[in-house]
Enzyme design. Structure first.
Site, PDB file in Angstrom:
ATOM      1  N   HIS A 118       0.881  -1.174   0.000  1.00 29.56           N
ATOM      2  CA  HIS A 118       0.000   0.000   0.000  1.00 29.56           C
ATOM      3  C   HIS A 118       0.909   1.211   0.000  1.00 29.56           C
ATOM      4  O   HIS A 118       1.593   1.483   0.990  1.00 29.56           O
ATOM      5  CB  HIS A 118      -0.925   0.006   1.207  1.00 29.56           C
ATOM      6  CG  HIS A 118      -1.769   1.246   1.274  1.00 29.56           C
ATOM      7  ND1 HIS A 118      -2.542   1.656   0.213  1.00 29.56           N
ATOM      8  CD2 HIS A 118      -1.932   2.184   2.241  1.00 29.56           C
ATOM      9  CE1 HIS A 118      -3.165   2.782   0.533  1.00 29.56           C
ATOM     10  NE2 HIS A 118      -2.798   3.127   1.749  1.00 29.56           N
TER      11      HIS A 118
ATOM     12  N   ASP B  59      -7.775   2.029   1.563  1.00 28.16           N
ATOM     13  CA  ASP B  59      -7.669   2.804   2.801  1.00 28.16           C
ATOM     14  C   ASP B  59      -8.419   4.123   2.699  1.00 28.16           C
ATOM     15  O   ASP B  59      -8.150   5.064   3.439  1.00 28.16           O
ATOM     16  CB  ASP B  59      -6.184   3.068   3.122  1.00 28.16           C
ATOM     17  CG  ASP B  59      -5.970   3.482   4.567  1.00 28.16           C
ATOM     18  OD1 ASP B  59      -6.874   3.272   5.391  1.00 28.16           O
ATOM     19  OD2 ASP B  59      -4.900   4.041   4.862  1.00 28.16           O
TER      20      ASP B  59
ATOM     21  N   ASP C 229       1.261   4.831   0.127  1.00 30.10           N
ATOM     22  CA  ASP C 229       0.961   6.243   0.364  1.00 30.10           C
ATOM     23  C   ASP C 229       2.117   7.033  -0.236  1.00 30.10           C
ATOM     24  O   ASP C 229       3.260   6.922   0.215  1.00 30.10           O
ATOM     25  CB  ASP C 229       0.858   6.521   1.860  1.00 30.10           C
ATOM     26  CG  ASP C 229      -0.244   5.716   2.512  1.00 30.10           C
ATOM     27  OD1 ASP C 229      -1.404   5.895   2.118  1.00 30.10           O
ATOM     28  OD2 ASP C 229       0.064   4.906   3.411  1.00 30.10           O
TER      29      ASP C 229
ATOM     30  N   HIS D  90      -5.445  10.179   0.076  1.00 28.54           N
ATOM     31  CA  HIS D  90      -6.132  10.390   1.352  1.00 28.54           C
ATOM     32  C   HIS D  90      -5.235  10.966   2.433  1.00 28.54           C
ATOM     33  O   HIS D  90      -5.738  11.629   3.343  1.00 28.54           O
ATOM     34  CB  HIS D  90      -6.784   9.082   1.836  1.00 28.54           C
ATOM     35  CG  HIS D  90      -5.870   7.899   1.842  1.00 28.54           C
ATOM     36  ND1 HIS D  90      -5.763   7.043   0.776  1.00 28.54           N
ATOM     37  CD2 HIS D  90      -5.012   7.433   2.769  1.00 28.54           C
ATOM     38  CE1 HIS D  90      -4.894   6.088   1.049  1.00 28.54           C
ATOM     39  NE2 HIS D  90      -4.415   6.302   2.250  1.00 28.54           N
TER      40      HIS D  90
END
Length: 869
Positions: A11, A123, A13, A345
Site C-alpha cells: 500500500h 484505505d 501512500d 487520502h
C-alpha cells in the site's frame, strides 16, 4: 479443497509520515526488487502495485533506462497497475475529480500495456454511495475496500462486527447499479510477512486462517501479503511451498485480484449476498475512528483544492471544448494530474507531516499556472474572432452552467508598449486623465456598473513568433451584475458617461433587494426575511471557538470546555457599489493561546486522543475576525466571507446557523447525489461529535422551510437539534495514528478566508442543485478585445442543449477523438434534455457508444453523451 489466494502487494501512500521524495526513493527500491524477482524467481506470479499508475511515472522519473523492462513486466501481467491514477480520497475531491482519476488511470494503463480492473479503495476514508455506478461507468464490476462498513481503531487495529456477516457483499447505488464488494475484514495486511520456518508458519497460518474463515463461507480465502510501504517479500514463494506442505487440504498460491475475483464469482450466489447501499462511512460503529475530521485539517488547502477543481471543471475544459480549435488534451491532462497528485487520502485530508503539505502548496500553484495558460491561450485565440467596433470592449465567457451574477474585472483603459524607454510609457499612463465612464451592452443599455480608476499597471504579452512585448497601462476596475442564462459569451462596452442609477442606500445594518431583507447585528449574526413568503429566520451566523486536543485525523474534546462566542464587532464599513451592497464588520475574539503543557506530554506518550486530560491554557490571545456580507440585485441568498487572522493553537472555530425548527434528518451533497442523513447517530455511537462531510452544501428542512449553507472548500459540518455548525478552522499540533509526529504548521497560524452562501426559502428550493451553488465561488473568464475578424458574434450561445431543472450538466469536455462530451447528473428525480444535434450515449471512459431512444436522465443516473456532428 480450499484455496488461499495470496496477493503480494504494497500500500503505497505517496507521501505521509515521510516527505514525498523519501517515500519516492523507497519506491525505486521496491520496483527494482520486483524486476529482480521477476528475473530470478521462476515461481513469481504477480505483484499488485496498489491500484495506481502514478507509481510507474514516479519510478521512470528516476530510472528511465528500465522502461522497456518495466513495460514488459506490466504487459505480461507480472506487475498489476490501475485502474486509478492515484488513490484519492473520495469525499474531499469532487465528483468529476473522481471521474478524471479513473479516466486518466485508464489512459495510462493503455499506454503501459495492461489494466487491473479492480475498484480499489484499500484505505479510503469512507466511500460515496454512487461508487458502484461509477465503477460500472469505468467498466469495473467490483469494489475492494477497507473502510466504510466497519471501522479500524488506533494504528488500524481490526474491529469486530460490521453490516454484512461476510466480507463478500453486494454494494448497490441508488440508481440500481451494483458490484461485488470485498471488504478487507482483517485489513489489507492479513497475509503480511509469511514465515518460511515450518514451526513459525504453523502458528502463523493457524491464526490467519481462523481470522479469515470467520468472515467468509466460500472456499476462496484472500490474504494480502504486504502493508504500508512494505517491500516485496522475496521469499514469499518459498513460504507458500511450506504452507502447502503444512495444510494438504488447502491450496496456497501467489494469486492476483483477477484470479481471486473470477473464482469468487464462479462460486458465490449473488442472491445470498448481503446488500449494502448508501454511504460507506462507518456510521454503524462507535464513531471514534471514522476519520471524518480530516475534512477540517489544514483548511486553506481544502479551499485551494475546491477552487482549482472548479476552475478545471467549469472553465478550463468547457472553455477549451467550446471555443478552441485545438483542444489541448496533453496540457489539460498534465494540469489535472498535477492537481490530483494532491488528492491521496493522506494528502488532501491534511493528515501528513508538514513537509508533505508544503510540497502540496507548490503543486497547487503549478496546477493553477497550467490552468491559467490554457485559459489565456484559448481567450487570446478567441479574441481574434471578435471585434470591438472601435470601442473599449471586453467579453465575458460563461462556458458552463456555473453562471456567477457578480462580475469584477480590471480593464485597460489605455496602454503603451515600450522597449528600453519604460519611463516615458509609465509617465504617459500616469498623466492620462480618465473621464467618467459607464458600462453598456451591445444595445446601449446601461448596466449600472461601478467603474473606478485604479492607476497604472505593468504587464506584457508573448507573441507566438516574436519577442516579448512589455507595456504600461492605465486601468479601471469594473464591477457589475449580469445574469447569464445560456452557455456562451457576451461583450460589454466601456464608454464615456455617467451611470444613471445612484449608489444603494447605505443603511449600515440592513441589506435589501427584491428577494430578501438582511438585518445584521453587531455580533456578526443576522436575520433574513424572504419577501416572497414573508417569513423571517433569526440567529444566523454565530461564530464560536472551542478547544481541540486531538490530531489531524480526529477532533479531541477538552473536558469541561466552554464555548467562546464572538462578542461585539466594533467596526462596520459600508462598501456599496451601484450593483452590490457590501458590509464589513470587524473585531476580535479572545481565546486561550493554546492547550496547556500536558498536551505535549500526552502527544509524546501517544495517548489516544479520546482519553486525554489536557485543558486549555490560561493565557489569552485576541484573534482578529472580519465578516463581509455581499448582496446583489439578483441574489436569493447572502454571500459571506469570514477572514480569521489565527494567532492561537489547539482549537476549532465554527459558524452556527439555526432553523426555527428541524426534522430528524437533513440533506447534503456528495458525488453525483444529494444524500439524506439522520441528525442523530445510532445508539452505538460514542463520539462526542457527529461531524459529517459535504461537497458544496448542507440543507436543514422542517417540511415547510429550508435553510441551506453552501461553502467553498469547507467540508466539515455537524447538525444538532435545529442548527448546523460549519467548521471554518481547526488547529492541531500532531499527525496522530501510530507514532509521535509533530505538525506545527497544522496549527494554521495564518489568515483563513472562508466563503459561504446562505439561502432561506420554501421547500421548492431551486438551490438544491449543487452546481448552481458553485456559481457563488467560480469566477468567469474575461478577455479585452480589439480588432478581430468578426467571425464570432459579440453575444452568442455556444451549446445547443437545454434541460429541465431535474438534472444538471456536470462536465463539458472533448474526447480523445475531439468529439464534444457532456455529462449530466440527476437532482434525484427523472429529468430530460433537448438538442437537435446527433449524439450517442457513452460511458466515463468515452469509448462505449449506444443510440438513445429517449432524451432522459433517470433519477440518480450519471449520464454521459457524445456528440457525433
Amino acid at each position: 479443497m480450499k484455496t488461499a489466494h495470496i496477493i503480494s502487494h504494497t500500500h503505497w501512500d505517496r507521501e505521509w509520515y515521510l516527505p514525498y521524495e523519501s517515500h519516492h526513493m523507497r519506491l525505486i527500491m521496491l520496483i527494482d526488487q520486483l524486476l529482480h524477482a521477476i528475473d530470478t524467481d521462476p515461481d513469481f506470479k504477480s505483484f499488485h502495485l496498489d491500484g495506481q499508475t502514478i507509481c510507474i511515472d514516479d519510478y521512470l522519473q528516476v530510472k528511465p533506462q528500465n522502461r522497456e523492462k518495466l513495460m514488459k513486466a506490466i504487459e505480461n501481467g507480472k506487475i498489476k497497475i490501475g485502474p486509478w491514477y492515484i488513490l484519492q480520497d473520495a469525499f474531499l475531491t469532487s465528483a468529476e475529480s473522481n471521474v478524471r482519476n479513473g479516466y486518466y488511470g485508464d489512459i495510462d494503463c493503455q499506454r503501459y500495456g495492461s489494466k487491473n480492473s479492480v475498484g480499489y479503495y484499500p484505505d479510503t476514508f469512507g466511500i460515496y454511495s454512487q461508487a458502484p455506478q461509477l465503477m460500472r461507468e469505468l467498466e469495473i464490476d467490483n469494489m475492494i475496500f477497507g473502510r466504510g462498513v466497519t471501522t479500524t481503531g488506533f494504528n488500524n487495529e481490526v474491529s469486530n462486527g460490521f453490516e454484512s456477516k461476510y466480507s463478500e457483499m453486494l454494494v448497490k447505488s441508488s440508481n440500481g447499479s451494483d458490484v461485488l464488494g470485498i471488504l478487507f475484514a482483517n485489513w489489507y495486511s492479513n497475509g503480511n510477512e509469511i514465515p518460511v520456518d515450518k514451526t513459525e508458519a504453523k502458528i502463523y497460518w493457524d491464526q490467519k486462517l481462523a481470522d479469515c474463515e470467520q468472515y467468509t463461507n466460500l472456499n476462496h480465502l484472500l490474504f494480502m501479503n504486504g502493508c504500508d510501504h512494505t517491500p516485496y517479500q522475496s521469499d514469499v514463494t518459498a513460504a507458500i511451498k511450506v504452507a502447502n506442505e503444512l495444510y494438504p487440504n488447502i491450496e496456497f498460491k501467489q494469486s492476483s485480484f483477477a484470479e481471486y475475483l473470477k473464482a469468487v464469482n464462479e462460486e458465490v450466489e449473488k442472491a445470498t449476498l448481503t446488500e449494502i447501499s448508501g454511504e460507506l462511512t462507518s456510521q454503524m460503529t462507535d464513531g471514534l475512528y471514522t476519520l471524518v475530521n480530516t475534512a477540517s485539517s489544514r483548511i486553506n488547502q481544502k479551499i485551494n483544492n475546491a477552487t482549482l477543481q472548479d476552475t478545471y471543471e467549469f472553465v478550463v475544459e468547457p472553455l477549451s471544448a467550446l471555443y478552441s480549435d485545438d483542444y489541448m488534451h496533453s496540457e489539460i491532462e498534465y494540469g489535472w494530474k498535477k492537481l490530483m497528485q494532491n488528492h491521496p487520502h493522506d494528502s488532501i485530508c491534511g493528515c501528513s507531516v508538514d513537509s508533505v503539505h508544503s510540497t502540496m502548496d507548490a503543486r497547487f500553484e503549478d496546477s493553477k499556472n497550467v490552468a491559467k495558460h490554457i485559459i489565456d491561450r484559448t481567450l487570446v485565440k478567441t479574441a481574434e474572432k471578435l471585434n470591438s467596433n472601435e470601442k473599449l470592449a471586453f467579453t465575458v465567457f460563461n462556458p458552463s452552467e456555473i453562471a456567477n451574477t457578480k462580475h469584477q474585472f480590471i480593464v485597460e483603459y489605455a496602454r503603451q508598449e515600450f522597449g528600453s524607454n519604460f519611463r516615458a510609457a509609465r509617465d504617459n499612463m500616469k498623466q492620462l486623465t480618465v473621464p467618467s465612464l459607464k458600462l453598456v451592452d451591445e444595445d446601449g443599455n446601461d448596466l449600472n456598473a461601478t467603474i473606478t480608476d485604479v492607476g497604472i499597471g505593468f504587464d506584457y504579452y508573448l507573441p507566438d513568433e516574436k519577442f516579448r512585448r512589455p507595456y504600461y497601462s492605465r486601468n479601471v476596475n469594473v464591477e457589475f451584475n449580469y445574469k447569464f442564462d445560456k452557455i456562451g459569451h457576451k461583450t460589454f462596452y466601456v464608454i464615456e458617461g455617467e451611470t444613471e442609477k445612484e449608489l444603494n442606500a447605505s443603511e449600515p445594518y440592513i441589506l435589501e433587494n427584491e428577494n430578501i431583507i438582511i438585518n445584521l447585528d453587531n455580533t456578526g449574526s443576522f436575520a433574513v426575511t424572504n419577501k416572497q413568503t414573508g417569513k423571517t429566520q433569526n440567529n444566523l451566523l454565530e461564530i464560536y471557538d472551542q478547544g481541540d486536543i486531538g490530531n489531524e485525523y480526529m477532533f479531541g474534546t477538552v473536558k469541561e470546555d466552554v464555548l467562546i462566542t464572538l462578542g461585539e464587532l466594533t467596526n462596520i464599513e459600508v462598501c456599496d457599489t451601484n450593483s452590490m451592497q457590501v458590509r464589513k464588520l470587524s473585531g476580535s475574539i479572545k481565546i486561550p493561546i493554546s492547550a496547556d503543557e500536558l498536551l505535549q506530554t500526552e502527544q509524546l506518550e501517544i495517548i489516544e486522543y479520546n482519553t486525554r486530560n489536557a485543558k486549555r491554557s490560561n493565557e489569552m490571545v485576541s484573534v482578529p475576525i472580519t465578516i463581509e456580507y455581499q448582496l446583489d440585485e439578483f441574489d436569493t441568498g447572502l454571500k459571506i466571507k469570514v477572514r480569521i487572522e489565527n494567532k492561537a493553537k489547539d482549537h476549532r472555530i465554527r459558524a452556527r446557523f439555526a432553523l426555527n425548527d428541524n426534522l430528524n434528518y437533513h440533506y447534503a451533497d456528495s458525488a453525483f447525489e444529494i444524500v439524506m442523513r439522520d441528525n442523530e447517530p445510532l445508539e452505538t455511537w460514542k463520539n462526542y461529535s457527529n461531524d459529517q462531510r459535504l461537497a458544496k452544501f448542507v440543507k436543514l428542512t422542517n417540511g415547510t422551510d429550508n435553510l441551506l449553507v453552501a461553502t467553498n472548500g469547507l467540508h466539515e459540518y455537524e447538525v444538532k437539534d435545529n442548527f448546523v455548525d460549519i467548521t471554518l478552522l481547526r488547529c492541531t499540533g500532531e499527525l496522530g495514528d501510530w507514532g509521535h509526529f509533530p505538525t506545527p504548521a497544522a496549527q494554521c497560524l495564518e489568515t483563513i478566508e472562508a466563503e459561504m452562501y446562505v439561502v432561506f426559502d420554501t421547500v421548492s428550493n431551486e438551490a438544491t442543485n449543487a452546481n448552481k451553488l458553485r456559481s457563488q465561488f467560480v469566477k468567469q473568464p474575461m478577455i479585452q478585445i480589439y480588432d478581430g475578424d468578426n467571425s464570432l458574434k459579440p453575444t452568442e450561445t455556444m451549446l445547443d442543449l437545454k434541460h429541465d431543472e431535474n438534472c444538471y450538466i456536470s462536465s463539458i469536455k472533448k474526447s480523445l477523438g475531439n468529439e464534444l462530451v457532456v455529462r449530466f447528473g440527476s437532482n434525484g428525480v427523472d429529468g430530460s434534455f433537448e438538442t437537435d444535434r446527433k449524439f450517442v450515449k457513452t460511458n466515463m471512459l468515452e469509448r462505449y457508444e449506444k443510440e438513445m431512444e429517449v432524451k432522459e436522465v433517470k433519477a440518480q443516473e450519471i449520464l454521459t453523451i457524445k456528440f457525433k456532428d
